[in-house]
Design a protein around this motif. Structure first.
Motif, PDB file in Angstrom:
ATOM      1  N   LEU A  53      37.018  40.160  34.236  1.00 39.70           N
ATOM      2  CA  LEU A  53      36.636  38.427  33.940  1.00 39.70           C
ATOM      3  C   LEU A  53      36.892  37.188  35.415  1.00 39.70           C
ATOM      4  CD1 LEU A  53      39.138  38.586  30.870  1.00 39.70           C
ATOM      5  CD2 LEU A  53      36.818  37.883  30.809  1.00 39.70           C
ATOM      6  N   VAL A  54      37.534  37.773  35.863  1.00 38.80           N
ATOM      7  CA  VAL A  54      37.441  37.268  37.166  1.00 38.80           C
ATOM      8  C   VAL A  54      35.973  36.698  37.465  1.00 38.80           C
ATOM      9  CG1 VAL A  54      37.671  38.719  38.818  1.00 38.80           C
ATOM     10  CG2 VAL A  54      38.447  36.444  39.435  1.00 38.80           C
ATOM     11  N   TYR A  55      35.033  37.665  37.883  1.00 44.07           N
ATOM     12  CA  TYR A  55      33.702  38.033  37.818  1.00 44.07           C
ATOM     13  C   TYR A  55      32.644  37.035  37.617  1.00 44.07           C
ATOM     14  CZ  TYR A  55      35.436  41.706  40.502  1.00 44.07           C
ATOM     15  OH  TYR A  55      36.203  42.930  41.075  1.00 44.07           O
ATOM     16  N   LEU A  56      33.387  36.755  35.651  1.00 38.20           N
ATOM     17  CA  LEU A  56      32.359  35.920  34.570  1.00 38.20           C
ATOM     18  C   LEU A  56      32.980  34.381  35.572  1.00 38.20           C
ATOM     19  CD1 LEU A  56      30.914  35.593  32.456  1.00 38.20           C
ATOM     20  CD2 LEU A  56      33.235  35.930  30.663  1.00 38.20           C
ATOM     21  N   LEU A  57      34.090  34.067  35.361  1.00 44.83           N
ATOM     22  CA  LEU A  57      34.535  32.811  36.096  1.00 44.83           C
ATOM     23  C   LEU A  57      33.763  32.129  36.604  1.00 44.83           C
ATOM     24  CD1 LEU A  57      38.450  32.624  35.439  1.00 44.83           C
ATOM     25  CD2 LEU A  57      36.857  32.040  33.904  1.00 44.83           C
ATOM     26  N   GLU A  58      33.864  33.399  38.287  1.00 38.85           N
ATOM     27  CA  GLU A  58      33.397  32.801  39.089  1.00 38.85           C
ATOM     28  C   GLU A  58      31.436  32.004  38.403  1.00 38.85           C
ATOM     29  OE1 GLU A  58      32.428  31.768  43.711  1.00 38.85           O
ATOM     30  OE2 GLU A  58      33.738  32.166  41.638  1.00 38.85           O
ATOM     31  N   ALA A  59      30.998  33.546  37.809  1.00 44.12           N
ATOM     32  CA  ALA A  59      29.512  32.970  37.816  1.00 44.12           C
ATOM     33  C   ALA A  59      29.115  32.282  37.371  1.00 44.12           C
ATOM     34  CB  ALA A  59      28.670  34.620  36.911  1.00 44.12           C
ATOM     35  N   ALA A  60      30.625  31.555  35.607  1.00 44.69           N
ATOM     36  CA  ALA A  60      30.501  30.343  35.102  1.00 44.69           C
ATOM     37  C   ALA A  60      30.781  29.373  36.088  1.00 44.69           C
ATOM     38  CB  ALA A  60      31.617  30.623  34.208  1.00 44.69           C
ATOM     39  N   LYS A  61      31.023  29.122  36.880  1.00 44.98           N
ATOM     40  CA  LYS A  61      31.368  28.025  38.322  1.00 44.98           C
ATOM     41  C   LYS A  61      30.218  28.164  38.820  1.00 44.98           C
ATOM     42  CE  LYS A  61      33.840  27.324  42.793  1.00 44.98           C
ATOM     43  NZ  LYS A  61      34.429  27.924  43.672  1.00 44.98           N
ATOM     44  N   ILE A  62      29.214  28.700  38.984  1.00 45.67           N
ATOM     45  CA  ILE A  62      28.154  29.208  39.995  1.00 45.67           C
ATOM     46  C   ILE A  62      26.956  28.515  38.985  1.00 45.67           C
ATOM     47  CG2 ILE A  62      26.219  30.477  40.485  1.00 45.67           C
ATOM     48  CD1 ILE A  62      28.096  32.206  41.391  1.00 45.67           C
ATOM     49  N   THR A  63      27.023  28.556  37.962  1.00 43.86           N
ATOM     50  CA  THR A  63      25.990  27.942  36.852  1.00 43.86           C
ATOM     51  C   THR A  63      26.445  26.597  36.118  1.00 43.86           C
ATOM     52  OG1 THR A  63      27.068  29.507  35.384  1.00 43.86           O
ATOM     53  CG2 THR A  63      25.071  30.495  36.240  1.00 43.86           C
TER      54      THR A  63
END
Length: 371
Positions: free
Chosen positions: A210-220
């Motif tokens: 989930l932390v990787y998904l949150l980071e991806a959401a932050k990027i996009t």
């Protein structure tokens, strides 16, 4: 035909992927003439408790001790020979090391056994070295070992070392729910979340990525709706707060009708798992059933059997937020491809992953082993 199912918990006790498999399996086989009973454990049971459900009779036993997430029950060990004598087939869900011990010490010797190999043991490395001899004996003495995807058969060192061939039966779920069941929820949720968001559904566990998904959401900066709860919730909330991420909404647990509505409204379902503990991904079946494309990670597991890269969605490397972000951005700008992937996901579900297909294959296996 009497079948005794053995697992550490059950759908009447808790929610999770294997609990869902058990419920769907019992429901699908009961209409084919199978009488299902389930034995499980619960810390909430102070003495043996029998729970009646439409799918199966559940025998819940008190938890005597728990070591490395493995529950033990002295009273279940005492009763297990009698319970297995009732059955024509004993069906184990793996992994649960106490079940290995039950099978080798208390199962009626004349009864055939099926082991559904749901996952390798990934996390408990030190305990695994002690447990491995018991596990090998348990698996090799089984009448049949079932895996849920070709990917897992190919990649699991344990399955590759077996002395017998492995049977393939994918996990399945019931038919697509009728739109009338959740039409009102669609209207309500569309008011608050609009359409076209990215969606995660699941228990917040260490291997979900989930932390990787949150980071991806932050990027996009693209909208992400997260449904569920679990041990990693506090860490997620802290990460969102520390990084000032404003495009993520944590909804907590939702009803089935709300879940169906969210899947219908989502642009894609994202399962960003980081470890092979994510051996299958039942939530992917729910998305495919409703024609929602998926973004998953390549773990050498069943997730890449359900979601075919470039066909029903996109598959990216695990633990890679930029790759997740790139997949999300592709979906945001390729509506025609998104629609095509959704249609193919639905077709693939109907052809391979329904509970009826799973139930018929297991019923045929039970029949063959007991004849």
């Amino acid at each position: 035909m009497n079948v005794l199912h053995v697992y550490k918990t059950s759908f009447a006790i808790s929610q999770g992927g294997i609990e869902e498999v058990l419920q769907q399996l019992c429901q699908a086989t009961s209409v084919l003439g199978v009488n299902n009973r389930i034995v499980c454990l619960s810390a909430a049971c102070k003495e043996k408790k029998i729970i009646e459900t439409p799918q199966a009779l559940i025998y819940c036993y008190p938890l005597t001790a728990e070591i490395a997430s493995c529950g033990f029950s002295w009273s279940l060990w005492q009763d297990f020979k009698r319970l297995s004598n009732w059955a024509d087939v004993v069906h184990y869900q793996f992994p649960w090391p106490f079940a290995d011990f039950l099978a080798l010490t208390r199962q009626a010797r004349s009864k055939p056994s099926v082991i559904s190999y749901q996952s390798d043991i990934v996390r408990q490395k030190s305990w695994y070295r002690l447990y491995r001899p018991l596990m090998k004996c348990f698996l090799n003495k089984a009448s049949a070992v079932v895996a849920t995807s070709p990917k897992y058969i190919e990649s699991s060192l344990v399955l590759n070392a077996l002395q017998q061939d492995v049977t393939l039966i994918p996990n399945g779920i019931g038919a697509e729910p009728e739109l009338d069941l959740y039409q009102q929820e669609i209207k309500e949720l569309e008011k608050t979340h609009n359409k076209g968001f990215f969606l995660f559904i699941g228990v917040f566990r260490y291997y979900k990525g989930l932390v990787y998904l949150l980071e991806a959401a932050k990027i996009t900066g693209l909208p992400l709706v997260v449904v569920g709860d679990g041990p990693e919730r506090a860490a997620m909330a802290r990460y969102i707060d520390e990084h000032k991420i404003t495009n993520v909404r944590l909804l907590g647990r939702v009803s089935d009708q709300q879940k169906f509505a969210l899947i219908s409204l989502a642009k894609a379902l994202v399962l960003p798992s980081s470890e092979r503990s994510e051996a299958y991904g039942m939530v992917l079946l729910e998305a495919a059933r409703q024609g929602t494309p998926m973004i998953t990670t390549e773990l050498g597991s069943g997730t890449s059997y359900i979601n075919i890269d470039g066909e029903t969605g996109l598959v990216v490397p695990p633990k890679n937020p930029p790759a997740l972000a790139k997949a999300m951005e592709y979906f945001e700008s390729h509506d025609a491809e998104l629609d095509q992937m959704g249609r193919l996901a639905k077709e693939r579900f109907d052809a391979n992953f329904t509970a009826d297909i799973m139930g018929k294959r297991y019923q045929q296996l039970y029949q063959r082993l007991s004849s």
